[in-house]
Design a protein around this motif. Structure first.
Motif, short mmCIF file in Angstrom:
data_model
loop_
_atom_site.label_atom_id
_atom_site.label_comp_id
_atom_site.label_asym_id
_atom_site.label_seq_id
_atom_site.Cartn_x
_atom_site.Cartn_y
_atom_site.Cartn_z
N GLU A 61 0.83 -1.21 0.00
CA GLU A 61 0.00 0.00 0.00
C GLU A 61 0.87 1.26 0.00
O GLU A 61 0.58 2.23 -0.72
N ALA A 62 1.94 1.24 0.81
CA ALA A 62 2.82 2.40 0.88
C ALA A 62 3.51 2.65 -0.46
O ALA A 62 3.65 3.80 -0.90
N ALA A 63 3.95 1.57 -1.11
CA ALA A 63 4.61 1.72 -2.42
C ALA A 63 3.64 2.26 -3.46
O ALA A 63 4.00 3.13 -4.27
N ILE A 64 2.41 1.76 -3.45
CA ILE A 64 1.42 2.22 -4.42
C ILE A 64 1.08 3.69 -4.19
O ILE A 64 0.99 4.48 -5.14
N GLU A 65 0.90 4.08 -2.94
CA GLU A 65 0.56 5.48 -2.63
C GLU A 65 1.69 6.41 -3.07
O GLU A 65 1.44 7.49 -3.62
N ALA A 66 2.94 5.99 -2.83
CA ALA A 66 4.07 6.83 -3.25
C ALA A 66 4.13 6.95 -4.76
O ALA A 66 4.40 8.03 -5.31
N ALA A 67 3.85 5.85 -5.46
CA ALA A 67 3.87 5.87 -6.93
C ALA A 67 2.72 6.72 -7.47
O ALA A 67 2.87 7.42 -8.47
N LYS A 68 1.56 6.68 -6.82
CA LYS A 68 0.41 7.47 -7.24
C LYS A 68 0.71 8.97 -7.14
O LYS A 68 0.13 9.78 -7.87
#
Length: 241
Positions: A61-68
């Motif tokens: 989730e943290a990786a996806i949020e940072a990429a978003k």
């Protein structure tokens, strides 16, 4: 951009050039503490998001949020990110939430391949991977897979073979295989392949010492044609040698 990066077994020599390039290109590195420690020299000065064990979904989730947010992110995983790694939950979250996110999967050397290279060529013919962890898979299903793989005469690579919480799972698996595999079937045990505490043992189905096996071990069990020569385990492919 979200890179899903397989780091290989741990040593930079077994990391792919694509993995190194992805890490260098990323602005944010996300990973389990043990894995990020393996690449400390490659991630100096980058934003770092680390978690402990059993926090896999939080990392995804943290990786996806940072990429978003528009950042270039590398979510790192040991071995190959698509083999018992983080690629699965990341794609499941993306599909669940209908996200339009650019993702690149960067392959890595998985533990079975790294371990096999240390002990010869045990994977020259058909083989399979079975995890003995029942945290996410019911034990009765694991038992079924072990029996069927042994009956079909696969070379079997056991991931997550033994831990303090699961001290008897590997022994149970060997008992399940015993009707289908000879007692003298070669077995290779590799501990911490590609890392500082790397070690290995060659034994047999009947003579294995379960006490040397831990969570960082890979256990490779041969098929009916597998044999040992000196310090190597060999599975013939079928060539007329």
């Amino acid at each position: 951009m979200l890179y899903l990066v397989g780091l290989g077994p741990g040593d930079e020599g077994t990391m792919t050039q694509d993995a190194i390039a992805a890490i260098q290109d990323a602005e944010v590195i996300v990973g389990y503490k043990t894995y990020t420690n393996l690449i400390k020299h490659l991630i100096e000065g980058k934003e770092l998001i680390r978690t402990g064990m059993c926090k896999e979904l939080e990392r995804c989730e943290a990786a996806i949020e940072a990429a978003k947010s528009g950042k270039k992110v590398a979510l790192v995983s040991s071995g190959d990110v698509g083999v018992y790694g983080m690629a699965g939950p990341v794609f499941e979250i993306i599909a669940r939430d209908h996200l339009d996110l650019e993702v690149k999967v960067v392959a890595g050397v998985t533990s079975s391949v790294a371990s096999a290279a240390m002990i010869g060529c045990p994977l020259m013919h058909d083989f399979c991977h079975i995890s003995l962890s029942d945290l996410l898979t019911p034990w009765d299903l694991i038992e079924k897979r072990v029996r069927m793989a042994a009956d079909a005469d696969f070379v079997i690579c056991f991931y997550n073979p033994r831990s303090k919480g699961r001290p008897d799972h590997l022994q149970k698996a060997f008992e399940l295989m015993s009707p289908f595999k000879r007692p003298e079937t070669p077995v290779g045990i590799v501990k911490a392949a590609g890392r500082a505490k790397e070690d290995m043992w060659l034994t047999t189905l009947a003579e294995i010492d379960y006490s040397v096996v831990g969570m960082t071990s890979m256990v490779i069990v041969g098929n009916k044609s597998t044999y040992r020569y000196k310090d190597y385990i060999i599975t013939p492919r079928g060539y007329m040698v």
